[in-house]
Design an enzyme around this catalytic site. Structure first.
Site, PDB file in Angstrom:
ATOM      1  N   LYS A 186       4.684   9.104   8.869  1.00  0.00           N
ATOM      2  CA  LYS A 186       4.459   8.494  10.397  1.00  0.00           C
ATOM      3  C   LYS A 186       5.389   9.030  11.185  1.00  0.00           C
ATOM      4  O   LYS A 186       5.617   9.848  11.798  1.00  0.00           O
ATOM      5  CB  LYS A 186       4.361   7.093  10.155  1.00  0.00           C
ATOM      6  CG  LYS A 186       3.076   6.537   9.422  1.00  0.00           C
ATOM      7  CD  LYS A 186       3.182   5.057   9.497  1.00  0.00           C
ATOM      8  CE  LYS A 186       1.981   4.645   8.269  1.00  0.00           C
ATOM      9  NZ  LYS A 186       0.640   4.296   8.768  1.00  0.00           N
ATOM     10  N   TYR A 216       0.861  -1.129   0.030  1.00  0.00           N
ATOM     11  CA  TYR A 216       0.185  -0.033   0.142  1.00  0.00           C
ATOM     12  C   TYR A 216       0.881   1.308  -0.128  1.00  0.00           C
ATOM     13  O   TYR A 216       1.601   1.224   0.743  1.00  0.00           O
ATOM     14  CB  TYR A 216      -0.586   0.025   1.163  1.00  0.00           C
ATOM     15  CG  TYR A 216      -1.809   1.183   1.358  1.00  0.00           C
ATOM     16  CD1 TYR A 216      -1.542   2.271   2.350  1.00  0.00           C
ATOM     17  CD2 TYR A 216      -2.696   1.280   0.548  1.00  0.00           C
ATOM     18  CE1 TYR A 216      -2.322   3.395   2.406  1.00  0.00           C
ATOM     19  CE2 TYR A 216      -3.649   2.566   0.566  1.00  0.00           C
ATOM     20  CZ  TYR A 216      -3.539   3.486   1.635  1.00  0.00           C
ATOM     21  OH  TYR A 216      -4.149   4.536   1.718  1.00  0.00           O
ATOM     22  N   ASP A 267       9.353   2.416  -0.609  1.00  0.00           N
ATOM     23  CA  ASP A 267       8.336   3.256   0.515  1.00  0.00           C
ATOM     24  C   ASP A 267       8.516   2.711   1.999  1.00  0.00           C
ATOM     25  O   ASP A 267       8.076   1.795   2.444  1.00  0.00           O
ATOM     26  CB  ASP A 267       6.941   2.807  -0.052  1.00  0.00           C
ATOM     27  CG  ASP A 267       5.905   3.252   0.855  1.00  0.00           C
ATOM     28  OD1 ASP A 267       4.869   3.254   0.704  1.00  0.00           O
ATOM     29  OD2 ASP A 267       6.118   4.159   1.891  1.00  0.00           O
TER      30      ASP A 267
HETATM   31  P1  KE4 Z   1      -0.730   8.383   4.860  1.00  0.00           P
HETATM   32  O1  KE4 Z   1      -1.077   8.948   3.532  1.00  0.00           O
HETATM   33  O2  KE4 Z   1      -1.698   7.569   5.410  1.00  0.00           O
HETATM   34  O3  KE4 Z   1       0.042   9.083   5.818  1.00  0.00           O
HETATM   35  O4  KE4 Z   1       0.425   7.300   4.209  1.00  0.00           O
HETATM   36  C1  KE4 Z   1       0.019   6.367   3.073  1.00  0.00           C
HETATM   37  C2  KE4 Z   1       0.944   5.101   3.336  1.00  0.00           C
HETATM   38  C3  KE4 Z   1       2.113   4.993   2.368  1.00  0.00           C
HETATM   39  N1  KE4 Z   1       2.879   4.072   2.468  1.00  0.00           N
HETATM   40  C4  KE4 Z   1       2.648   3.085   3.435  1.00  0.00           C
HETATM   41  C5  KE4 Z   1       3.910   1.984   3.500  1.00  0.00           C
HETATM   42  C6  KE4 Z   1       1.822   3.259   4.500  1.00  0.00           C
HETATM   43  O5  KE4 Z   1       1.666   2.229   5.397  1.00  0.00           O
HETATM   44  C7  KE4 Z   1       0.810   4.201   4.436  1.00  0.00           C
HETATM   45  C8  KE4 Z   1      -0.496   4.227   5.314  1.00  0.00           C
HETATM   46  N2  KE4 Z   1      -0.448   3.157   6.359  1.00  0.00           N
HETATM   47  C9  KE4 Z   1      -1.926   2.890   6.601  1.00  0.00           C
HETATM   48  C10 KE4 Z   1      -2.000   1.650   7.438  1.00  0.00           C
HETATM   49  N3  KE4 Z   1      -1.246   0.609   7.307  1.00  0.00           N
HETATM   50  C11 KE4 Z   1      -2.388   4.076   7.327  1.00  0.00           C
HETATM   51  C12 KE4 Z   1      -3.956   3.920   7.838  1.00  0.00           C
HETATM   52  C13 KE4 Z   1      -4.807   4.471   7.296  1.00  0.00           C
HETATM   53  O6  KE4 Z   1      -4.928   4.597   6.135  1.00  0.00           O
HETATM   54  O7  KE4 Z   1      -5.835   4.998   8.034  1.00  0.00           O
END
Ligand code: KE4
Length: 428
Positions: free
Chosen positions: A267, A144, A239
């Site tokens: 994060k 993701y 990533d």
């Molecule tokens: P954000 O846009 O949510 O800050 O980051 C996206 C993203 C990009 N790359 C990786 C590897 C990520 O894990 C994420 C976001 N992770 C999710 C949960 N695994 C965020 C939680 C959510 O979507 O509410």
């Protein structure tokens, strides 16, 4: 203890917010039931409005490696917040922050900050396309990278395909340049690159995926990606939104001594405040506006509040001992869970690295790719999740996410968690 408040809050939220949440994973759709509405968090614990407290292993999806409302970070933020929260103009804090990240990641020569991991990944792909002049991208099923259209694409189970949309609203034109391959299957990558390299701008990968649960790279998989992308002049993007500063002070690149061309961050580097980061080789990064012609921007990018929280977090993490501590706590927890499961004849596989892990409910003897992940017993995970919640343990509300141990998790927390596992595994 006042029952029913979560239900009431959820119903009211659903009146004004789609699904009652501002991010889908929070809605407990994968595990059923009513999401817990949080009143406060401190250290390893979160507290709801019904008088319950929980040891939290979701930790804002990995952002809070120090713990909730970590005193030192809050103190630092309080000391700057009254001087202004956003100027839309540069501050020296941003330079200090960029230097910290460049010093921590061998491959990062320059950094651009934004407000989410999605923006970091979206910008990384645009930059790779601008730098190479090519259109196609390779991602991996189960990984993701935020919700930019062309990344919200999920093949079937690891076959090589042009994207199959996993969201409405993705016109074919937006996703036809996205290949979705199988993580840990280097042969498939080789075949696709050999055939399409002239059109492939980048390979984007969670070097250690945590969004299909935690999956560990097979020996030479990441090295193979680096060699293939090097040979065909394809931009390799790690990533590390989750893994950056999670496993060590820096990234997965340090663990395997592999230098990607670009790295996405988020994060942890925001210390609990909104942030995203895109870093990499100067030669590529200077294609970003205003130096180059790849546009990327953000009103609150680099704001002094997120940056101060980030700097204070990174300065605490710089103390090498912390990662050893985090790893030890996580090892005790995971080996304890394995032991109890063995005794109770519960079939699980735990994938763990550093202070993140996933418990897969599966009869497989190991889980190393998306196809194996899809064999997990999500019904059993659902039961496990709710039984643990009743025991005062808050796990990620999905089998396909990671658990995170923070610096604030105490030995007592670990003991309490193992006691809960013992009681839950007795009659799951
Ligand atoms: P954000 O846009 O949510 O800050 O980051 C996206 C993203 C990009 N790359 C990786 C590897 C990520 O894990 C994420 C976001 N992770 C999710 C949960 N695994 C965020 C939680 C959510 O979507 O509410």
């Amino acid at each position: 203890m006042v029952k029913g408040i979560n239900e009431k809050l959820f119903n009211e939220a659903k009146r004004y917010i789609p699904g009652g949440v501002n991010s889908p994973v929070r809605a407990f759709k994968a595990v059923g039931g009513t999401p817990v509405f949080i009143k406060k968090g401190k250290g390893s614990k979160i507290y709801d409005f019904e008088g319950n407290s929980y040891i939290d292993y979701c930790m804002s999806w990995g952002a809070l490696i120090l713990g909730h409302a970590y005193s030192e970070v809050i103190r630092k933020v309080k000391s700057v917040i009254e001087n202004g929260t956003s100027f839309g103009a540069p501050t020296p804090l941003e330079t200090e922050f960029a230097k910290l990240i460049c010093d921590a990641f061998p491959s990062i020569e320059m950094l651009r900050v934004m407000n989410s991991g999605t923006e970091a990944c979206m910008s990384a792909v645009r930059l790779a396309r601008g730098y190479t002049g090519r259109k196609k991208i390779i991602k991996f099923a189960g990984c993701y990278h935020g919700h930019a259209d062309y990344l919200l694409v999920q093949a079937g189970s690891g076959s090589t395909t042009f994207g199959i949309p996993s969201s409405l609203g993705l016109p074919d034109e937006y996703i036809k340049h996205t290949f979705v391959l199988s993580y840990n299957n280097l042969d498939v990558v080789e075949k696709v690159v050999k055939r399409y390299y002239k059109d492939i701008a980048c390979i984007i990968v969670e070097p250690i995926p945590a969004n299909m649960g935690v999956i560990l790279p097979k020996p030479n998989f990441l090295k193979g990606l680096r060699e293939i992308s090097e040979y065909y002049n394809i931009v390799l993007i790690f990533d590390e939104v989750i893994t950056g500063f999670r496993i060590n002070y820096g990234g997965v690149e340090k663990l395997y001594n592999i230098k990607p061309d670009l790295t996405c961050l988020g994060k942890i580097i925001g210390g609990g405040f909104p942030i995203g980061g895109l870093g990499g080789k100067k030669e590529i990064m200077e294609f970003l506006s205003p130096v180059g012609s790849v546009y990327q921007a953000g009103t609150l990018s680099g704001n002094p509040v997120s940056i101060t929280a980030g700097i204070s977090t990174l300065k605490i993490l710089k103390n090498k001992n912390i990662y050893k501590l985090l790893e030890e706590k996580t090892d005790i927890l995971c080996s304890g869970i394995k032991e109890i499961a063995m005794k109770k004849d519960i079939h699980i596989v735990i994938n763990k690295i550093g202070s993140m892990f996933t418990i897969f409910f599966t009869d497989e003897k190991d889980v190393y790719d998306y196809q194996k992940v899809l064999k997990s017993n999500t019904e059993q995970y659902r039961k496990f999740f709710h039984k643990m919640l009743k025991e005062g343990i808050y796990l990620p509300p999905s089998q396909f996410e990671a658990n995170f141990v923070s610096l604030s998790h105490t030995e007592k927390d670990i003991e309490k968690t193992l006691k809960a596992i013992y009681d839950v595994f007795k009659n799951i």
